[in-house]
Design an enzyme around this catalytic site. Structure first.
Site, PDB file in Angstrom:
ATOM      1  N   ASP A  83       0.848  -1.248   0.041  1.00 25.15           N
ATOM      2  CA  ASP A  83       0.468  -0.373   0.488  1.00 25.15           C
ATOM      3  C   ASP A  83       0.741   1.161   0.247  1.00 25.15           C
ATOM      4  O   ASP A  83       2.063   1.565   0.364  1.00 25.15           O
ATOM      5  CB  ASP A  83      -0.409  -0.608   1.230  1.00 25.15           C
ATOM      6  CG  ASP A  83      -2.166  -0.885   1.288  1.00 25.15           C
ATOM      7  OD1 ASP A  83      -2.036  -1.477   0.313  1.00 25.15           O
ATOM      8  OD2 ASP A  83      -2.008  -1.311   2.316  1.00 25.15           O
TER       9      ASP A  83
HETATM   10  N1  URA Z   1      -0.583  -5.605   3.962  1.00 26.33           N
HETATM   11  C1  URA Z   1      -1.464  -4.914   4.115  1.00 26.33           C
HETATM   12  O1  URA Z   1      -2.542  -4.151   4.732  1.00 26.33           O
HETATM   13  N2  URA Z   1      -0.607  -3.571   3.135  1.00 26.33           N
HETATM   14  C2  URA Z   1      -0.146  -3.677   2.050  1.00 26.33           C
HETATM   15  O2  URA Z   1       0.520  -3.212   1.811  1.00 26.33           O
HETATM   16  C3  URA Z   1       0.781  -5.240   2.139  1.00 26.33           C
HETATM   17  C4  URA Z   1       0.183  -6.165   3.382  1.00 26.33           C
END
Ligand code: URA
Length: 212
Positions: A83
């Site tokens: 993310d």
């Molecule tokens: N889990 C998440 O919530 N976000 C990420 O970017 C990777 C794993």
């Protein structure tokens, strides 16, 4: 290419070759009008993603691809996105089956995250994670969670569901303040700084799928 070869612009080990069916081997030096031509190859990168960059190719937001200055960057895909607000280890490659093997739950490749958090990680919660959390209709496979220091935990999962770490933290009633991926299989960031990448060696690629 055929035209160029026939016109005599291509040399192999310094000798003009006009036969387009000529077979070259790995150690041959191929040049086009004096410039060395390298065969297309598979590329495997490990990249330290800073927060604030998306893992997609987009012009609308700051993208990790803006930071990856590599001759093959147009072909590279990420093996498991992070993310925008999450930082740390990303693996990129132009080898589709390699990427599939990292992200497919079938292969159980471990992904380890460090999570800075607020709240209490009780032994009951640790047990629940090791048995597999259930959040509404969603079920997460058994994972490993351990407290490293107050407010900092390590979470290791073997699947990569959408927002998985965030959802697991929510289910545990813990508030994350920072999430960083530090390991995929046997691959760690080493001393890569934010925004830096390096190519994986053949040995690292082979070892990636062995359990750490
Ligand atoms: N889990 C998440 O919530 N976000 C990420 O970017 C990777 C794993």
């Amino acid at each position: 290419m055929k035209k160029l070869i026939r016109s005599g612009s291509v040399t192999v080990n310094g000798i003009v070759v006009k036969d387009e069916a000529y077979h070259i081997c790995d150690k041959d030096l191929v040049q086009l009008s004096g410039t060395v031509v390298k065969p297309h190859r598979k590329v495997y990168l490990v990249f330290n993603k800073p927060a604030g960059y998306v893992s997609d190719r987009t012009e609308d937001e700051a993208s990790i691809y803006d930071l990856i200055d590599h001759p093959y960057s147009d072909e590279l895909q990420v093996a498991g996105r992070l993310d925008k607000d999450v930082e740390g280890l990303l693996i990129l490659s132009n080898d589709g089956s390699f990427i599939h093997r990292i992200i497919s739950p079938k292969w159980h490749v471990e992904k380890e995250y460090l999570v800075h958090f607020e709240g209490e990680l009780t032994s009951h919660k640790i047990q629940a994670v090791s048995e597999g959390l259930e959040v509404g209709v969603e079920r997460f496979k058994p994972a490993k969670i351990r407290l490293l220091t107050p407010g900092l935990l390590s979470l290791t999962i073997r699947e990569g569901k959408y927002h998985q770490v965030k959802k697991m933290m929510k289910a545990l009633d813990l508030k994350y303040t920072k999430i960083q991926r530090i390991r995929i299989g046997n691959i760690t960031l080493g001393n890569l700084r934010f925004g830096e990448f390096r190519e994986l060696s053949e040995q690292e690629i082979k070892l990636l799928f062995l359990n750490p």
